[in-house]
Write a protein that holds these residues in place. Sequence first.
Motif, PDB file in Angstrom:
ATOM      1  N   ALA A 124       0.914  -1.227  -0.082  1.00 20.90           N
ATOM      2  CA  ALA A 124      -0.049  -0.014   0.036  1.00 20.90           C
ATOM      3  C   ALA A 124       0.740   1.244  -0.015  1.00 20.90           C
ATOM      4  CB  ALA A 124      -0.978  -0.076   1.292  1.00 20.90           C
ATOM      5  N   PRO A 125       0.262   2.283  -0.524  1.00 21.83           N
ATOM      6  CA  PRO A 125      -1.119   2.533  -1.342  1.00 21.83           C
ATOM      7  C   PRO A 125      -0.891   1.724  -2.961  1.00 21.83           C
ATOM      8  CG  PRO A 125       0.304   4.361  -1.516  1.00 21.83           C
ATOM      9  CD  PRO A 125       0.983   3.729  -0.546  1.00 21.83           C
ATOM     10  N   CYS A 126      -2.092   1.464  -3.094  1.00 25.17           N
ATOM     11  CA  CYS A 126      -1.851   0.446  -4.405  1.00 25.17           C
ATOM     12  C   CYS A 126      -3.499   0.667  -5.210  1.00 25.17           C
ATOM     13  CB  CYS A 126      -1.804  -0.864  -4.147  1.00 25.17           C
ATOM     14  SG  CYS A 126      -1.887  -2.088  -5.548  1.00 25.17           S
ATOM     15  N   ARG A 127      -3.269   1.114  -6.194  1.00 23.99           N
ATOM     16  CA  ARG A 127      -4.469   1.095  -7.082  1.00 23.99           C
ATOM     17  C   ARG A 127      -4.795  -0.029  -7.717  1.00 23.99           C
ATOM     18  NH1 ARG A 127      -5.265   6.665  -7.743  1.00 23.99           N
ATOM     19  NH2 ARG A 127      -3.397   7.935  -7.555  1.00 23.99           N
ATOM     20  N   PRO A 128      -6.012  -0.323  -7.830  1.00 21.05           N
ATOM     21  CA  PRO A 128      -6.478  -1.718  -8.345  1.00 21.05           C
ATOM     22  C   PRO A 128      -5.709  -2.379  -9.672  1.00 21.05           C
ATOM     23  CG  PRO A 128      -8.592  -0.679  -7.808  1.00 21.05           C
ATOM     24  CD  PRO A 128      -7.203   0.367  -7.620  1.00 21.05           C
ATOM     25  N   GLU A 129      -5.245  -1.297 -10.269  1.00 22.93           N
ATOM     26  CA  GLU A 129      -4.639  -2.080 -11.669  1.00 22.93           C
ATOM     27  C   GLU A 129      -3.273  -2.440 -11.467  1.00 22.93           C
ATOM     28  OE1 GLU A 129      -4.790   2.906 -11.946  1.00 22.93           O
ATOM     29  OE2 GLU A 129      -6.047   0.939 -11.212  1.00 22.93           O
ATOM     30  N   HIS A 130      -2.625  -2.207 -10.419  1.00 32.79           N
ATOM     31  CA  HIS A 130      -1.597  -2.276  -9.889  1.00 32.79           C
ATOM     32  C   HIS A 130      -1.234  -3.679  -8.832  1.00 32.79           C
ATOM     33  CE1 HIS A 130      -0.223   1.954 -10.956  1.00 32.79           C
ATOM     34  NE2 HIS A 130       0.021   1.408 -12.101  1.00 32.79           N
ATOM     35  N   ARG A 131      -2.380  -4.062  -8.723  1.00 29.94           N
ATOM     36  CA  ARG A 131      -2.407  -5.233  -7.587  1.00 29.94           C
ATOM     37  C   ARG A 131      -1.352  -6.307  -8.096  1.00 29.94           C
ATOM     38  NH1 ARG A 131      -8.549  -4.693  -5.944  1.00 29.94           N
ATOM     39  NH2 ARG A 131      -8.484  -2.617  -4.373  1.00 29.94           N
ATOM     40  N   ASP A 132      -1.746  -6.717  -9.202  1.00 35.08           N
ATOM     41  CA  ASP A 132      -1.021  -7.923  -9.692  1.00 35.08           C
ATOM     42  C   ASP A 132       0.660  -7.739  -9.644  1.00 35.08           C
ATOM     43  OD1 ASP A 132      -1.672 -10.801 -10.648  1.00 35.08           O
ATOM     44  OD2 ASP A 132      -0.387 -10.236 -12.288  1.00 35.08           O
ATOM     45  N   LEU A 136       0.436 -15.098  -2.251  1.00 33.91           N
ATOM     46  CA  LEU A 136      -0.052 -13.815  -2.158  1.00 33.91           C
ATOM     47  C   LEU A 136      -1.591 -13.786  -2.866  1.00 33.91           C
ATOM     48  CD1 LEU A 136       3.283 -11.547  -2.940  1.00 33.91           C
ATOM     49  CD2 LEU A 136       2.074 -11.757  -0.869  1.00 33.91           C
ATOM     50  N   LYS A 137      -1.556 -14.385  -3.836  1.00 37.34           N
ATOM     51  CA  LYS A 137      -2.736 -14.368  -4.752  1.00 37.34           C
ATOM     52  C   LYS A 137      -3.976 -15.124  -3.871  1.00 37.34           C
ATOM     53  CE  LYS A 137      -4.494 -13.724  -8.800  1.00 37.34           C
ATOM     54  NZ  LYS A 137      -4.571 -12.191  -9.581  1.00 37.34           N
ATOM     55  N   ALA A 138      -3.670 -16.108  -3.367  1.00 37.04           N
ATOM     56  CA  ALA A 138      -4.354 -16.705  -2.586  1.00 37.04           C
ATOM     57  C   ALA A 138      -5.044 -16.103  -1.306  1.00 37.04           C
ATOM     58  CB  ALA A 138      -3.881 -18.343  -2.353  1.00 37.04           C
ATOM     59  N   ALA A 139      -4.052 -15.346  -0.537  1.00 37.55           N
ATOM     60  CA  ALA A 139      -4.353 -14.872   0.770  1.00 37.55           C
ATOM     61  C   ALA A 139      -4.901 -13.294   0.884  1.00 37.55           C
ATOM     62  CB  ALA A 139      -3.162 -14.794   1.624  1.00 37.55           C
ATOM     63  N   LEU A 140      -4.281 -12.537  -0.125  1.00 36.31           N
ATOM     64  CA  LEU A 140      -4.770 -10.964  -0.096  1.00 36.31           C
ATOM     65  C   LEU A 140      -6.102 -10.832  -0.496  1.00 36.31           C
ATOM     66  CD1 LEU A 140      -1.438  -9.634  -0.725  1.00 36.31           C
ATOM     67  CD2 LEU A 140      -2.260 -10.085   1.458  1.00 36.31           C
ATOM     68  N   GLU A 141      -6.831 -10.095   0.244  1.00 32.56           N
ATOM     69  CA  GLU A 141      -8.329  -9.523  -0.231  1.00 32.56           C
ATOM     70  C   GLU A 141      -8.308  -8.250  -0.967  1.00 32.56           C
ATOM     71  OE1 GLU A 141     -10.625  -9.512   3.398  1.00 32.56           O
ATOM     72  OE2 GLU A 141     -10.545 -11.565   3.714  1.00 32.56           O
ATOM     73  N   TRP A 142      -7.342  -7.426  -0.730  1.00 32.48           N
ATOM     74  CA  TRP A 142      -7.063  -6.152  -1.280  1.00 32.48           C
ATOM     75  C   TRP A 142      -8.433  -5.450  -1.260  1.00 32.48           C
ATOM     76  CZ3 TRP A 142      -2.551  -4.664  -3.091  1.00 32.48           C
ATOM     77  CH2 TRP A 142      -1.488  -5.709  -3.119  1.00 32.48           C
ATOM     78  N   ASP A 143      -8.932  -5.190   0.040  1.00 31.12           N
ATOM     79  CA  ASP A 143      -9.905  -4.423   0.536  1.00 31.12           C
ATOM     80  C   ASP A 143      -9.172  -2.992   0.921  1.00 31.12           C
ATOM     81  OD1 ASP A 143      -8.785  -4.937   2.853  1.00 31.12           O
ATOM     82  OD2 ASP A 143     -10.562  -5.319   3.856  1.00 31.12           O
ATOM     83  N   TRP A 144      -8.229  -2.303   0.239  1.00 27.33           N
ATOM     84  CA  TRP A 144      -7.594  -1.178   0.538  1.00 27.33           C
ATOM     85  C   TRP A 144      -7.038  -0.650  -0.761  1.00 27.33           C
ATOM     86  CZ3 TRP A 144      -5.231  -5.729   1.713  1.00 27.33           C
ATOM     87  CH2 TRP A 144      -4.170  -6.049   1.049  1.00 27.33           C
ATOM     88  N   ILE A 145      -6.888   0.687  -0.563  1.00 26.92           N
ATOM     89  CA  ILE A 145      -6.275   1.240  -1.910  1.00 26.92           C
ATOM     90  C   ILE A 145      -5.157   2.383  -1.326  1.00 26.92           C
ATOM     91  CG2 ILE A 145      -6.431   3.134  -3.802  1.00 26.92           C
ATOM     92  CD1 ILE A 145      -9.062   1.843  -4.424  1.00 26.92           C
TER      93      ILE A 145
END
Length: 587
Positions: free
Chosen positions: A97-105, A122-131
């Motif tokens: 963080a901070p992270c825009r949705p298009e940069h998560r991967d 990372l792919k399996a565990a992170l919910e990405w409920d933050w920006i």
Amino acid sequence: MAKFDTVIRGGKIVDGTGRPAFIGDVAISGGVIAAIGPSVDGEGAQTIDASGKIVAAGVIDTHTHYDAQLHWDPYVTNSGWHGTTTIAVGNCGFGLAPCRPEHRDRYMQQMETTEQVPYKSLKAALEWDWITYPEWLEHLKRTPLGVNVLNMVPLNPLLIYVMGLEAAKSRPATDEERELMKAELHKAMDMGAIGFGFSYQGNNNTHIDCDGQPMPTDIMHLEDLYALADVLRERGEGVVQALVDSPGARFSEVGLEVARRSGRPVIHNVTLVNDYIPTYHEEMLEMLDRAEAEGLEVYSMTLTMRGWNEFKPMDWDIWNIMPVFREFTFAGDQAAKVAKAKDPDFRRRLREAYDPVHLAAAGGPLETYKLNKAYGVEPWARFEGRTVHEIAKALGRDSVTDLFMDIVADTDAASDFLLPDALSSDTAKVAEVLRHPRTIPGTSDGGAHVKFWSGGHFSTDMIMWMVRESGQMSLEEMHYKLSGLPAKVFNLTNRGTLVKGSAADILIYDFDKLGYKRLEYEIANDLPGGEWRRVCKPEGIEFVMVNGEVTFRDGTNCTGAVPGRMIGVSGPDIDRRLSVPFVLAAE
């Protein structure tokens, strides 16, 4: 008589202040040390008999990469097993963080290539409920914690968030972008961040983006960095972690300038003892002395534990410090890497570029790689247990790079290697480094490099090696280094020492039995996404307590308690804005 939650009776108390140890009792109420002394009157709902044991302040691990692991392992093992009760994340400028949705991967790919945190996990565990970064802190509030967490804003995500990925890697910030970055840092610290972390190493380091190029902060415009240091001066609070010096990339002056501009403590990385570069540690200590003479508050993390690496060529990428080796790392899947190992042109260029000193700070030269297992593949199986140098000598081979790539190719890149002494074992030199008043033991890199490294045992090893085995330091000196000094650097007035009113973060261990299995990690198949890691379990540690609650008994036996807290340096309204207890680090 007083009633306490817990009373620890009869242990040898090493309180983390550096004062002489004493036999006594510790009483705990509400997660805080309510009384401590030779004899405490009153009973506890729980009594721990610590007779014959050491009772010490929990370890503060200032250099970890547990940002992701916190989501599936609240106790951040290995560190939590070895008595670590407080960690700092956001080191080296890497984070989520901070992270825009298009940069998560892309962030997840970067965490894999820079710190070897498996992408599948990372792919399996992170919910990405933050920006935003404040949203990241809110997310962590909802995450069960078995340790206390200090959050540094990682500058790579900040640069990418404000400037975009390509711009962050190719140009300075505009005046408008610079002001936006400063504003984002202010917002993060208003919500409890403790400062920021970054790496500035140019192109000569092991932290490589997934495209094979440097990460943004390693090549960032220095005025952008110094502008963020100005934020801390304006606020009069916070710390900076700065990876600016390693044997292959010497940028200590950048860290010193950050200290000048910020007026705040800077945790410099890294001081190590390296047998191939015998004066390196001396130069680092001289730098710290110059900084102190100038009135700068600069401390250096040390990479000084007895550590080792076990790896398969498929997983190992610390050799990326040499650009030609990156071709192998980024060649592709297993078949592609085997093909690269056989490629005559690649082998020629590797042979011409190779210098043992180049890999000295990256685990060790090829000559020191010990062949652990060849899985029956001849002629290599007969050489198991011998180093690449020894094998080359036995076979009359001149080129260690060619011989190593022969082993890789013949075993389909599946052979196992051991680097038994990734760091120097020169006891006197390591003690010289650790005794310096401005050095902090650690750089566990906890959570990173999980398929070949496990540094969470550093505190256990420091006590064993420097105190019990060599007598180079006293228990009082060592525990000050492991808890009291890091607390001072982070300005944690109520942690890191066992005194009345401090948080009850406590480690209880048997001094004579303290240990771990040397040169042999265990394989743990416990990561999300079906991934695995190497672990180092402790011996002789009987209790670990965080905020007065026991998290581990008798080594790795977890109680399931999650008493950890986020710790911040922030404004007086922080408790109102955070729904869980938030410990302030006061001036």
